[in-house]
Design an enzyme around this catalytic site. Structure first.
Site, PDB file in Angstrom:
ATOM      1  N   LYS A 170      -2.368  -5.361 -13.236  1.00 25.83           N
ATOM      2  CA  LYS A 170      -2.759  -4.148 -13.966  1.00 25.83           C
ATOM      3  C   LYS A 170      -1.657  -3.092 -13.839  1.00 25.83           C
ATOM      4  O   LYS A 170      -0.801  -3.193 -12.962  1.00 25.83           O
ATOM      5  CB  LYS A 170      -4.069  -3.617 -13.404  1.00 25.83           C
ATOM      6  CG  LYS A 170      -3.980  -3.267 -11.924  1.00 25.83           C
ATOM      7  CD  LYS A 170      -5.333  -2.958 -11.322  1.00 25.83           C
ATOM      8  CE  LYS A 170      -5.190  -2.598  -9.854  1.00 25.83           C
ATOM      9  NZ  LYS A 170      -6.464  -2.459  -9.177  1.00 25.83           N
ATOM     10  N   MET A 210      13.973  17.662 -15.544  1.00 25.79           N
ATOM     11  CA  MET A 210      13.322  16.612 -16.317  1.00 25.79           C
ATOM     12  C   MET A 210      14.060  15.283 -16.225  1.00 25.79           C
ATOM     13  O   MET A 210      13.458  14.248 -15.977  1.00 25.79           O
ATOM     14  CB  MET A 210      13.216  17.049 -17.790  1.00 25.79           C
ATOM     15  CG  MET A 210      12.375  16.100 -18.618  1.00 25.79           C
ATOM     16  SD  MET A 210      12.352  16.551 -20.362  1.00 25.79           S
ATOM     17  CE  MET A 210      11.412  18.059 -20.324  1.00 25.79           C
ATOM     18  N   TYR A 267      16.974  25.222 -11.475  1.00 24.25           N
ATOM     19  CA  TYR A 267      16.031  26.177 -12.069  1.00 24.25           C
ATOM     20  C   TYR A 267      15.401  27.075 -11.010  1.00 24.25           C
ATOM     21  O   TYR A 267      15.140  26.638  -9.895  1.00 24.25           O
ATOM     22  CB  TYR A 267      14.895  25.415 -12.759  1.00 24.25           C
ATOM     23  CG  TYR A 267      15.289  24.800 -14.078  1.00 24.25           C
ATOM     24  CD1 TYR A 267      15.848  25.569 -15.101  1.00 24.25           C
ATOM     25  CD2 TYR A 267      15.076  23.444 -14.305  1.00 24.25           C
ATOM     26  CE1 TYR A 267      16.186  24.982 -16.316  1.00 24.25           C
ATOM     27  CE2 TYR A 267      15.410  22.858 -15.511  1.00 24.25           C
ATOM     28  CZ  TYR A 267      15.967  23.639 -16.514  1.00 24.25           C
ATOM     29  OH  TYR A 267      16.305  23.062 -17.703  1.00 24.25           O
ATOM     30  N   ARG A 293     -17.830   2.788  -8.045  1.00 23.42           N
ATOM     31  CA  ARG A 293     -16.976   2.970  -9.215  1.00 23.42           C
ATOM     32  C   ARG A 293     -17.689   2.232 -10.337  1.00 23.42           C
ATOM     33  O   ARG A 293     -18.707   2.712 -10.812  1.00 23.42           O
ATOM     34  CB  ARG A 293     -15.584   2.401  -8.907  1.00 23.42           C
ATOM     35  CG  ARG A 293     -14.506   2.796  -9.865  1.00 23.42           C
ATOM     36  CD  ARG A 293     -13.108   2.478  -9.341  1.00 23.42           C
ATOM     37  NE  ARG A 293     -12.877   1.035  -9.140  1.00 23.42           N
ATOM     38  CZ  ARG A 293     -11.711   0.518  -8.751  1.00 23.42           C
ATOM     39  NH1 ARG A 293     -10.679   1.307  -8.514  1.00 23.42           N
ATOM     40  NH2 ARG A 293     -11.566  -0.783  -8.589  1.00 23.42           N
TER      41      ARG A 293
HETATM   42  C1  LIG Z   1      -6.437  -2.943  -7.961  1.00 28.22           C
HETATM   43  C2  LIG Z   1      -7.521  -3.829  -7.543  1.00 28.22           C
HETATM   44  C3  LIG Z   1      -7.279  -4.853  -6.617  1.00 28.22           C
HETATM   45  C4  LIG Z   1      -5.984  -5.016  -5.893  1.00 28.22           C
HETATM   46  O1  LIG Z   1      -5.908  -4.111  -4.843  1.00 28.22           O
HETATM   47  P1  LIG Z   1      -4.641  -4.052  -3.859  1.00 28.22           P
HETATM   48  O2  LIG Z   1      -5.019  -3.094  -2.811  1.00 28.22           O
HETATM   49  O3  LIG Z   1      -3.509  -3.585  -4.669  1.00 28.22           O
HETATM   50  O4  LIG Z   1      -4.446  -5.432  -3.347  1.00 28.22           O
HETATM   51  C5  LIG Z   1      -8.289  -5.747  -6.365  1.00 28.22           C
HETATM   52  N1  LIG Z   1      -9.504  -5.624  -6.964  1.00 28.22           N
HETATM   53  C6  LIG Z   1      -9.784  -4.633  -7.836  1.00 28.22           C
HETATM   54  C7  LIG Z   1     -11.139  -4.565  -8.447  1.00 28.22           C
HETATM   55  C8  LIG Z   1      -8.815  -3.694  -8.153  1.00 28.22           C
HETATM   56  O5  LIG Z   1      -9.084  -2.707  -9.002  1.00 28.22           O
END
Ligand SMILES: *Cc1c(COP(=O)(O)O)cnc(C)c1O
Length: 813
Positions: A486, A760, A711, A584
């Site tokens: 992801k 920037m 700046y 969540r």
């Molecule tokens: C991001 C995520 C992981 C991975 O977590 P890490 O700490 O990066 O290993 C596993 N399960 C879910 C549901 C996640 O959102």
């Protein structure tokens, strides 16, 4: 080439089923994905990161008919037309075969060991001694227990000298390597100061390494390392160093200019000077090791000096660069012999992200194609790797074009090729550039590689494989591995990483949103892909691209069900998310009955897995809470399974769960940040950092005390200062909170603070205490955990904030 009956004799197996004793063995396979000329090889089922016994069928389907196994399954019943050999340990057997093969050759074998410099010294000796010898050398840095065996397997009559690398990480390993290599001459390179796990002291580590030289004729070594070590061995000692009385004395080392160093030496009653075309200490040492070895081989000092002066840097890695028009470029114009070509073609072959594979190849000055064997090998290589197009550049290769079994276009030189460049099609391709230096392929590279801002994020694919395997080793065999890609693979880039993970046989990939999954499918990823946050608008593309959504609420469940029903789709794979305390996404534990009632109504969905996420797996203070989450998942999944009447995978552990909660592995784990080399609490995991954010110094100014920088005039100089401007700013993802000394970067080995506000596209560093120059490379996060802490965040955020305009460069060491 051996007959399988001879192999049986060498291996002394427990049992053998040989249907065709005359089957020939030319290749050794240990990875079913890397099989070429299947009928001429034997497959060793190794129990490495993955158990090779699970790939016998695949290897068989690819045409392999000889196998060495270490479990005594009666595979001959399944595959009655194949040969099977059963041994206690298939790696031992492979090593025994390699040792036997090595014994067939009487030419000298140089064995190289040490902590650093092995590969460079090997490649340099190849450069230095090629005029007199036909040299075989270990491919890449194949120096492990498996790597050395495979290296030795490449020895053949056509060579007159071999150079083999040996690397170890713990006690007892060198004896096994020595047994195979049996070097004639041993050479010890630099021993790092780093204290390696696996050894109790530096002396112990050196003593273990020296075991390689046990039966050699000569051993060559820097004297300072072995002063406190007993050398009871037979070999003649060739020591070098700064003391008197050594075989090769170093009188002086003086830097001549920006690029070279003059080394004055004394050997055999004679003083001589050699210009080494490098200035760093490590490479000067590596060059002296080479000089010592050449002296041992009887080279004149004049010849040595003239060749050392011409040493070329060694490309330690194959880089995969982002090309224009949706292509990827592998730029490998350093070495140009057939072994190096084979390695590069293998790397090309592993890339699945584009539809087409193109090789641009120049004449190979190191290879005589008048020699029938070399020509045959080249033809075989070009035929095996299924290229879509071959572009030949030079005087020799174009004349042989019709002998290669690939559509090709020929040019007499790089200039002719460049003139025609516009008419050629390079889109949607992976392109391997392989040319001798004199063909100046960098001109081609410049046209193909996408231009961008100079800041790059380097991704070390070997390090990632290393991390993957480190975590894999913690897992029992039956536990599957899902990897999280992801957020653009935690900032590292999507398809390149997914491709590597697919190649390494992970079981699942997970993305956050449907479009990420769609991109991966477009790039040739065929693994199952889970989408964590699906929504109604994306159902169409989810189904079209066979993505597997996470179902986390009754709302998403019902909308997806009616979507599928309208289209008459059944048994669509999904994953049920359970909220056991993270709060969540997910069904609450008490919702299980209602969920079962809906799922039981029809078979529109097929539950592939049910899972949850640990909120605080890394924190000891929350151990009881974590245990409670684990128990809740256990209960929920038991009820779900009883209700729907079929099994599915269960999983809860992410990186810190994998490290700290082996009792929470269930059927699968989800590896995220650990893959990128960060987040390890456990010291025993040999993780390596995968990504390095780099930029460079654009300008250096000398400013008097009292001036201000940047700046808002926040950077006030309290002393006369040197200020470096570098090419990274908050638009690249370098947080403004790093301004005014909070951020620290590494330039040329110096740790230097930022000064003034971050701009920037740029920022400024106070380099008054550092010896640096314009254009020097800057490492932005020398320690990403510390950097994250200093602005109150976590490495995850720093990595995923690196903006898309920063070019990603992928490489294999
Ligand atoms: C991001 C995520 C992981 C991975 O977590 P890490 O700490 O990066 O290993 C596993 N399960 C879910 C549901 C996640 O959102």
């Amino acid at each position: 080439m051996y007959k399988i009956s001879e192999v049986v004799q060498v291996l002394h197996p427990n049992r053998a089923f040989i249907i065709d004793p005359s089957s020939l063995v030319q290749h050794i396979f240990y990875d079913s994905r890397k099989i070429v000329q299947a009928d001429l090889g034997v497959f060793f089922a190794l129990q490495k990161n993955r158990d090779g016994h699970g790939y016998v069928r695949e290897a068989y389907d690819k045409g392999v008919r000889s196998f060495v196994l270490q479990t005594d399954e009666e595979q001959e019943k399944l595959f009655p037309d194949a040969n099977f050999i059963w041994v206690d340990d298939s790696l031992d057997a492979l090593q025994a075969l390699a040792a036997f093969h090595r014994q067939q050759f009487s030419y000298p074998v140089i064995g190289i060991t040490g902590s650093n410099g092995k590969t460079i010294v090997k490649e340099w000796l190849y450069q230095l001694m090629s005029p007199e010898y036909r040299i075989y050398r270990s491919p890449k840095s194949y120096n492990s227990q498996l790597g050395v065996a495979l290296s030795l397997w490449g020895l053949s009559e056509q060579y007159t000298l071999a150079i083999i690398e040996a690397g170890i990480s713990e006690r007892g390993e060198m004896a096994r390597l020595e047994d195979m290599i049996k070097p004639t001459v041993g050479l010890l390179t630099n021993i790092g100061v780093a204290h390696k796990a696996g050894f109790s002291s530096k002396e112990e580590k050196i003593a273990e390494k020296l075991l390689l030289f046990k039966d050699a004729e000569t051993m060559i070594f820097p004297n300072s390392y072995v002063e406190n070590i007993q050398l009871p061995y037979r070999p003649r000692k060739f020591s070098w160093g700064y003391d008197e009385g050594l075989s090769l004395e170093v009188y002086s080392v003086k830097q001549l200019n920006q690029r070279s160093t003059m080394v004055t030496l004394y050997h055999g009653g004679k003083t001589f000077a050699v210009e080494v075309p490098f200035v760093d200490k490590a490479n000067v040492e590596n060059a002296i090791s080479c000089i010592a070895l050449m002296l041992r081989f009887g080279y004149e000092t004049g010849v040595i000096a003239s060749r050392i002066k011409e040493l070329q840097p060694v490309a330690m890695r194959l880089e995969l660069k982002k090309g224009k028009r949706n292509s990827s470029i592998i730029d490998d114009s350093y070495s140009n012999d057939l072994d190096a070509l084979q390695i590069a073609l293998e790397f090309l072959n592993q890339q699945r992200q584009h539809a087409r594979k193109i090789l641009i190849l120049s004449d190979l000055p190191g290879v005589s194609l008048a020699d029938a064997k070399s020509l045959a090998k080249l033809k075989r290589l070009l035929g095996e790797y299924r290229l879509d197009k071959l572009i030949l550049i030079g005087e020799v290769l174009p004349q042989l074009a019709d002998q290669f079994d690939v559509p090709s276009i020929s040019y007499r030189g790089t200039v002719e090729f460049l003139a025609d460049f516009r008419s050629l099609q390079f889109e949607n391709s992976t392109i391997l550039l392989k040319g001798g230096r004199e063909f100046h392929f960098e001109q081609i590279s410049r046209l193909l590689v996408a231009k961008s801002h100079d800041t790059v994020l380097e991704i070390n694919l070997n390090a990632m494989e290393n991390n993957l395997n480190s975590y894999r080793q913690l897992l029992p065999k039956n536990v599957k591995l899902m990897t999280m890609v992801k957020a653009f693979s935690y900032g590292s880039g999507s398809f390149e990483i997914a491709n590597l993970l697919q190649f390494n046989g992970v079981d699942y990939l997970t993305v956050a949103f449907a479009d990420e999954g769609v991109d991966l499918r477009g790039a040739g990823i065929t693994l199952p892909i889970v989408v964590m946050s699906p929504d109604e608008n994306t159902f169409e593309s989810i189904v079209q691209h066979q993505l597997e959504p996470e179902i986390y609420s009754f709302r998403i469940l019902n909308t997806f069900l009616s979507f599928l029903k309208d289209r008459g789709i059944t048994t669509y794979p999904v994953h049920i998310k359970v909220d056991t305390g993270m709060h969540r996404l997910g069904f609450m534990p008490e919702e299980v009955d209602e969920l079962v009632a809906i799922l039981k109504r029809d078979s529109i969905l097929e539950i592939r897995s049910a899972f949850s996420h640990l909120a605080s797996a890394g924190n000891e203070k929350d151990n009881a809470f974590t245990q409670q989450q684990i128990d809740l998942l256990e209960q929920f999944t038991a009820q779900l399974k009883a209700g729907i009447g079929y099994p599915f995978l269960r999983h809860i552990a992410a990186t810190s769960g994998i490290e700290r909660w082996p009792q929470a592995y269930f059927d699968m784990v989800r590896l995220g940040i650990g893959l990128y080399g960060i987040g390890a609490e456990r010291q025993d995991l040999p993780l390596r950092e995968v990504s390095t954010l780099k930029t460079n110094v654009t300008q250096i100014k000398h400013l008097p005390a009292g001036e201000t920088v940047g700046y808002n005039r926040h950077g006030v100089l309290k002393r006369d200062s040197n200020i470096a401007t570098i090419k990274i700013g908050y638009a690249d993802g370098y947080d403004r909170r790093f301004g005014n000394g909070v951020g620290k970067m590494m330039v040329n080995g110096y740790l230097v603070p930022t000064i003034g506000d971050i701009c920037m596209d740029m920022c400024m560093l106070d380099v008054t205490d550092a010896d640096i120059a314009e254009e020097d490379e800057v490492i932005v996060y020398p320690d990403i955990k510390l950097a994250a802490e200093s602005i109150g965040t976590i490495p995850y955020e720093l990595l995923t904030s690196i903006s898309q305009r920063v070019k990603r460069v992928y490489f294999y060491e």
